[in-house]
Write a protein that holds these residues in place. Structure first.
Motif, PDB file in Angstrom:
ATOM      1  N   ALA A 185       0.943  -1.311   0.025  1.00  0.00           N
ATOM      2  CA  ALA A 185      -0.013   0.087   0.103  1.00  0.00           C
ATOM      3  C   ALA A 185       0.958   1.370   0.006  1.00  0.00           C
ATOM      4  CB  ALA A 185      -0.987  -0.061   1.383  1.00  0.00           C
ATOM      5  N   ARG A 186       1.889   1.345   0.854  1.00  0.00           N
ATOM      6  CA  ARG A 186       2.699   2.194   0.692  1.00  0.00           C
ATOM      7  C   ARG A 186       3.450   2.412  -0.314  1.00  0.00           C
ATOM      8  NH1 ARG A 186       3.208   0.010   5.977  1.00  0.00           N
ATOM      9  NH2 ARG A 186       5.502  -0.934   5.403  1.00  0.00           N
ATOM     10  N   THR A 187       4.136   1.608  -0.845  1.00  0.00           N
ATOM     11  CA  THR A 187       5.150   1.603  -1.972  1.00  0.00           C
ATOM     12  C   THR A 187       4.503   1.462  -3.232  1.00  0.00           C
ATOM     13  OG1 THR A 187       6.029  -0.330  -1.459  1.00  0.00           O
ATOM     14  CG2 THR A 187       7.040   0.954  -0.213  1.00  0.00           C
ATOM     15  N   ARG A 188       3.633   0.560  -3.465  1.00  0.00           N
ATOM     16  CA  ARG A 188       3.115   0.319  -4.848  1.00  0.00           C
ATOM     17  C   ARG A 188       1.761   0.779  -4.983  1.00  0.00           C
ATOM     18  NH1 ARG A 188       5.559   0.882  -7.779  1.00  0.00           N
ATOM     19  NH2 ARG A 188       5.372  -0.681  -9.340  1.00  0.00           N
ATOM     20  N   GLY A 189       1.276   1.580  -4.076  1.00  0.00           N
ATOM     21  CA  GLY A 189      -0.330   2.028  -4.189  1.00  0.00           C
ATOM     22  C   GLY A 189      -1.377   0.927  -4.440  1.00  0.00           C
ATOM     23  N   ILE A 190      -1.004  -0.203  -3.809  1.00  0.00           N
ATOM     24  CA  ILE A 190      -2.026  -1.549  -3.865  1.00  0.00           C
ATOM     25  C   ILE A 190      -2.680  -1.694  -2.711  1.00  0.00           C
ATOM     26  CG2 ILE A 190      -2.336  -3.893  -4.145  1.00  0.00           C
ATOM     27  CD1 ILE A 190       0.504  -3.910  -5.892  1.00  0.00           C
ATOM     28  N   ARG A 191      -4.123  -1.516  -2.664  1.00  0.00           N
ATOM     29  CA  ARG A 191      -4.814  -1.521  -1.331  1.00  0.00           C
ATOM     30  C   ARG A 191      -5.474  -2.928  -1.422  1.00  0.00           C
ATOM     31  NH1 ARG A 191      -9.155   3.286  -1.534  1.00  0.00           N
ATOM     32  NH2 ARG A 191      -8.671   3.117  -3.834  1.00  0.00           N
ATOM     33  N   ALA A 192      -4.970  -3.707  -0.404  1.00  0.00           N
ATOM     34  CA  ALA A 192      -5.508  -5.191  -0.148  1.00  0.00           C
ATOM     35  C   ALA A 192      -5.555  -5.716   0.944  1.00  0.00           C
ATOM     36  CB  ALA A 192      -4.416  -6.142  -1.401  1.00  0.00           C
ATOM     37  N   HIS A 193      -6.506  -6.578   1.420  1.00  0.00           N
ATOM     38  CA  HIS A 193      -6.336  -7.372   2.615  1.00  0.00           C
ATOM     39  C   HIS A 193      -5.429  -8.439   2.830  1.00  0.00           C
ATOM     40  CE1 HIS A 193      -8.461  -9.608   5.872  1.00  0.00           C
ATOM     41  NE2 HIS A 193      -8.862  -8.538   6.258  1.00  0.00           N
ATOM     42  N   PRO A 194      -4.841  -8.442   3.797  1.00  0.00           N
ATOM     43  CA  PRO A 194      -3.989  -9.656   3.872  1.00  0.00           C
ATOM     44  C   PRO A 194      -4.421 -11.039   3.413  1.00  0.00           C
ATOM     45  CG  PRO A 194      -3.874  -8.375   5.909  1.00  0.00           C
ATOM     46  CD  PRO A 194      -5.025  -7.793   4.973  1.00  0.00           C
ATOM     47  N   ASP A 195      -5.769 -11.188   3.455  1.00  0.00           N
ATOM     48  CA  ASP A 195      -6.307 -12.480   2.914  1.00  0.00           C
ATOM     49  C   ASP A 195      -6.308 -12.496   1.375  1.00  0.00           C
ATOM     50  OD1 ASP A 195      -6.888 -13.293   5.411  1.00  0.00           O
ATOM     51  OD2 ASP A 195      -8.891 -12.999   5.372  1.00  0.00           O
ATOM     52  N   ASP A 196      -5.965 -11.553   0.712  1.00  0.00           N
ATOM     53  CA  ASP A 196      -5.768 -11.341  -0.652  1.00  0.00           C
ATOM     54  C   ASP A 196      -4.423 -11.925  -1.308  1.00  0.00           C
ATOM     55  OD1 ASP A 196      -8.567 -10.493  -0.953  1.00  0.00           O
ATOM     56  OD2 ASP A 196      -7.637  -8.264  -0.985  1.00  0.00           O
ATOM     57  N   ILE A 197      -3.749 -11.837  -0.141  1.00  0.00           N
ATOM     58  CA  ILE A 197      -2.019 -12.164  -0.562  1.00  0.00           C
ATOM     59  C   ILE A 197      -1.672 -13.704  -0.572  1.00  0.00           C
ATOM     60  CG2 ILE A 197       0.353 -11.803   0.040  1.00  0.00           C
ATOM     61  CD1 ILE A 197      -0.759  -9.047   1.015  1.00  0.00           C
ATOM     62  N   LEU A 198      -1.097 -13.996  -1.433  1.00  0.00           N
ATOM     63  CA  LEU A 198      -0.626 -15.529  -1.532  1.00  0.00           C
ATOM     64  C   LEU A 198       0.935 -15.456  -1.361  1.00  0.00           C
ATOM     65  CD1 LEU A 198      -1.243 -18.626  -1.736  1.00  0.00           C
ATOM     66  CD2 LEU A 198      -1.097 -18.379  -4.237  1.00  0.00           C
ATOM     67  N   VAL A 199       1.496 -16.012  -0.430  1.00  0.00           N
ATOM     68  CA  VAL A 199       2.886 -16.110  -0.300  1.00  0.00           C
ATOM     69  C   VAL A 199       3.535 -17.187  -1.082  1.00  0.00           C
ATOM     70  CG1 VAL A 199       4.844 -16.370   1.280  1.00  0.00           C
ATOM     71  CG2 VAL A 199       3.095 -14.933   1.902  1.00  0.00           C
ATOM     72  N   VAL A 200       4.483 -17.022  -2.192  1.00  0.00           N
ATOM     73  CA  VAL A 200       4.887 -18.077  -2.907  1.00  0.00           C
ATOM     74  C   VAL A 200       6.553 -17.813  -2.712  1.00  0.00           C
ATOM     75  CG1 VAL A 200       2.920 -17.900  -4.528  1.00  0.00           C
ATOM     76  CG2 VAL A 200       4.977 -16.408  -4.740  1.00  0.00           C
ATOM     77  N   ASN A 201       7.006 -19.109  -3.297  1.00  0.00           N
ATOM     78  CA  ASN A 201       8.629 -19.106  -3.250  1.00  0.00           C
ATOM     79  C   ASN A 201       9.040 -18.390  -4.566  1.00  0.00           C
ATOM     80  OD1 ASN A 201       8.227 -20.405  -0.980  1.00  0.00           O
ATOM     81  ND2 ASN A 201       8.379 -22.649  -2.031  1.00  0.00           N
ATOM     82  N   GLY A 202       8.997 -17.070  -4.680  1.00  0.00           N
ATOM     83  CA  GLY A 202       9.293 -16.404  -5.620  1.00  0.00           C
ATOM     84  C   GLY A 202       8.181 -16.306  -6.708  1.00  0.00           C
ATOM     85  N   VAL A 203       8.646 -15.391  -7.653  1.00  0.00           N
ATOM     86  CA  VAL A 203       7.855 -15.276  -8.906  1.00  0.00           C
ATOM     87  C   VAL A 203       7.863 -16.359  -9.798  1.00  0.00           C
ATOM     88  CG1 VAL A 203       7.748 -13.697 -10.970  1.00  0.00           C
ATOM     89  CG2 VAL A 203       8.086 -12.586  -9.233  1.00  0.00           C
ATOM     90  N   SER A 375       5.375 -22.336   2.313  1.00  0.00           N
ATOM     91  CA  SER A 375       6.436 -21.628   2.324  1.00  0.00           C
ATOM     92  C   SER A 375       7.392 -21.902   3.878  1.00  0.00           C
ATOM     93  CB  SER A 375       6.748 -20.185   1.951  1.00  0.00           C
ATOM     94  OG  SER A 375       6.378 -19.893   0.481  1.00  0.00           O
ATOM     95  N   PRO A 376       8.454 -21.982   3.900  1.00  0.00           N
ATOM     96  CA  PRO A 376       8.914 -22.211   5.361  1.00  0.00           C
ATOM     97  C   PRO A 376       8.597 -21.172   6.169  1.00  0.00           C
ATOM     98  CG  PRO A 376      10.742 -22.629   3.683  1.00  0.00           C
ATOM     99  CD  PRO A 376       9.580 -22.155   2.804  1.00  0.00           C
ATOM    100  N   ALA A 377       8.460 -21.356   7.412  1.00  0.00           N
ATOM    101  CA  ALA A 377       7.972 -20.431   8.433  1.00  0.00           C
ATOM    102  C   ALA A 377       8.955 -19.270   8.929  1.00  0.00           C
ATOM    103  CB  ALA A 377       7.226 -21.131   9.450  1.00  0.00           C
ATOM    104  N   LEU A 378      10.147 -19.699   9.202  1.00  0.00           N
ATOM    105  CA  LEU A 378      11.018 -18.940   9.744  1.00  0.00           C
ATOM    106  C   LEU A 378      11.466 -17.550   8.789  1.00  0.00           C
ATOM    107  CD1 LEU A 378      13.363 -21.339  11.725  1.00  0.00           C
ATOM    108  CD2 LEU A 378      11.582 -19.979  12.657  1.00  0.00           C
ATOM    109  N   PRO A 379      11.804 -17.850   7.811  1.00  0.00           N
ATOM    110  CA  PRO A 379      11.982 -16.827   6.542  1.00  0.00           C
ATOM    111  C   PRO A 379      10.959 -16.063   6.564  1.00  0.00           C
ATOM    112  CG  PRO A 379      12.759 -18.839   5.635  1.00  0.00           C
ATOM    113  CD  PRO A 379      11.822 -19.305   6.956  1.00  0.00           C
ATOM    114  N   GLN A 380       9.681 -16.631   6.403  1.00  0.00           N
ATOM    115  CA  GLN A 380       8.476 -15.585   6.481  1.00  0.00           C
ATOM    116  C   GLN A 380       8.327 -14.658   7.632  1.00  0.00           C
ATOM    117  OE1 GLN A 380       4.494 -17.125   5.194  1.00  0.00           O
ATOM    118  NE2 GLN A 380       5.578 -19.162   5.364  1.00  0.00           N
ATOM    119  N   LEU A 381       8.693 -14.956   8.983  1.00  0.00           N
ATOM    120  CA  LEU A 381       8.552 -14.296  10.206  1.00  0.00           C
ATOM    121  C   LEU A 381       9.689 -13.310   9.936  1.00  0.00           C
ATOM    122  CD1 LEU A 381       7.687 -17.150  12.721  1.00  0.00           C
ATOM    123  CD2 LEU A 381       6.182 -15.103  11.647  1.00  0.00           C
TER     124      LEU A 381
END
Length: 497
Positions: A185-203, A375-381
């Motif tokens: 939101a701050r850097t790319r102008g994208i307004r999204a709820h956290p539930d809209d985001i899917l964490v992946v292992n890279g592009v 995805s691995p938990a420790l790098p995410q945290l």
């Protein structure tokens, strides 16, 4: 630096002599629409003033106005944070699904924008230590913030409950998704709820999931920038999508040409096109959004519109131009946004994010689970901690200075040894495109490889006809090695003529 990534602030948009009011209004709007949430920290006044090219007093006065209004709060030594409350709408609950009754298989991953096999077709003249690798997309790995990352990992471990050592949510841990929602939101102008985001292992993994989703909808062809990344093109082909070339010019993707292909999906790099370095122009952005909103020809009744896949390539690395917002901010119902920390931190972190239209989210989460559970938990945290404490932003400021110095060194070397060449994409990114008339770029790349320099020919990233050129990455090499590399390339060009 003309502008700040923070809220994509561009001082050229301010009225004459009214910079304080413009800045205050921009922050006020961001608080109102949710791009800034309670507790978010604003940039230090000195840092933001430097990025905007104004006096520190302008930023101090703007912050003071907003503090008096009750929107911000600040204390000596504690920074300025958002005080006003704003709660994003809760994402609709996902339809219940049966839990898979078997394990997952690991998805294959190959290179994306700027990452491809060695195209020199010739070994380095001596040992690898003598090889100067100018492959694009390679960040300066020596700049990885080891101490700060170690602190983030220790903090993550200290607060980790035993129950959190399990497989975790396939969407990604809530802490990281919340941190990313604020960051985007701050850097790319994208307004999204956290539930809209899917964490992946890279592009790369994000593209795998999207290829499966498109295949399930009967889409077998996808628009692809020409020239565009060889690695991304071959990646799509491995997952049974046929890239259809769409020309790129000085304004970015030719949307009129895209319309003539008959495809219903397209992959673009609008923030810094690979390999030309152009930014998708405002009118092209509007045309692309309009194209996406039109009903697909193949099945006008089943899908709400076409799909734009936005690879936010090199968006963090800019030096001489204002920031541009993400395409996703214009059309969240038709744009998939992909990003990662591979170029901003290191590929070894293997973390990225995918934001898709609501109609695709459940299908992508399902595919994510069957790919590798989560995805691995420790790098995410650790990444969540790094973002929320400001460490990520500090790191980006530091590497930008280093990358800019190396870009300047490369330009100086080109001026000295290749005066006939023309550099493109100078204002941002981690590479330059250098066009050299009257040369065979593939032959030059082979000769450079024999001289101990790995460089990629433009023709390898292009399907149609076009000028000869070299794609030169500069972030991973010191100024003296860049100078030596260009000297060897110049000799290779001389012998090619």
């Amino acid at each position: 630096m003309r502008g700040a990534d923070f809220l994509q602030l561009d001082p050229a948009q301010a009225g004459r002599g009214n910079l304080t009011a413009w800045l205050a209004e921009a922050v006020r709007d961001a608080v109102s629409d949710g791009r800034l949430a309670p507790g978010d920290r604003l940039p230090a006044t000195r840092v933001l003033a430097g990025q905007l090219g104004c006096s520190r007093g302008v930023v101090v006065d703007a912050y003071r106005r907003l503090t008096d209004e009750g929107l911000l709060s600040g204390r000596h030594g504690g920074g300025t944070t958002v005080r006003a409350a704003w709660a994003p709408a809760q994402a609709p609950p996902s339809a219940p699904r049966e839990r898979p009754d078997a394990g997952a298989r690991q998805a294959a991953a190959s290179g994306l924008a700027g990452v491809l096999p060695d195209l020199t077709a010739a070994p380095a003249r001596d040992a690898d230590a003598d090889l100067i690798d100018l492959s694009p997309g390679l960040p300066d790995l020596s700049a990885f913030p080891r101490a700060a990352w170690a602190r983030a990992e220790r903090s993550a471990l200290a607060g980790l409950a035993s129950s959190e050592l399990g497989y975790g949510d396939p969407r990604g841990l809530p802490a990281l998704r919340e941190a990313l929602a604020g960051w985007l939101a701050r850097t790319r102008g994208i307004r999204a709820h956290p539930d809209d985001i899917l964490v992946v292992n890279g592009v790369s993994q994000g593209l795998v999931l999207l290829a499966r989703a498109l295949g399930a909808q009967g889409i077998r062809r996808i628009g692809f920038e020409d020239p565009g990344s060889y690695g991304a093109r071959e990646h799509l082909r491995r997952w049974e999508l046929e890239p259809v070339p769409v020309p790129v010019d000085g304004a970015g993707l030719d949307v009129a040409a895209l319309g003539r292909t008959g495809v219903d999906a397209v992959l673009v790099t609008p923030a810094h096109q690979f390999p030309t370095g152009v930014v998708l122009a405002p009118d092209r952005r509007r045309e692309l959004v309009a194209w996406a909103g039109a009903a697909p020809r193949s099945d006008p009744g089943r899908r709400p519109g076409r799909l734009v896949i936005e690879d936010d390539y090199d968006a963090e690395h800019r030096y001489d131009r204002p920031p541009v917002p993400a395409l996703r901010a214009l059309a969240p119902d038709h744009v998939v946004h992909l990003g990662s920390v591979s170029k901003s931190l290191a590929p070894a972190i293997r973390l990225g994010w995918l934001l898709a239209p609501a109609a695709l989210q459940a299908e992508l989460v399902e595919a994510r689970y069957w790919t590798d559970l989560a995805s691995p938990a420790l790098p995410q945290l650790a990444l969540a901690h790094f973002i929320t404490t400001g460490g990520f932003e500090r790191h980006l400021r530091q590497v930008r200075r280093r990358h800019r110095a190396r870009r300047d060194a490369l330009l100086a070397a080109l001026a000295a040894h290749l005066p006939d060449g023309t550099a493109h994409g100078v204002a941002a990114g981690l590479h330059l495109l250098v066009t050299v008339p009257g040369t065979d770029d593939a032959a030059v790349a082979r000769r450079a490889g024999q001289a101990g320099v790995r460089v990629q020919p433009l023709s390898a990233h292009r399907l149609g006809d076009g000028p000869s050129g070299l794609v030169i990455g500069y972030a991973a090499n010191t100024p003296d090695r860049l100078h030596e590399a260009v000297r060897r390339i110049a000799q290779s060009i001389t012998s090619d003529r």
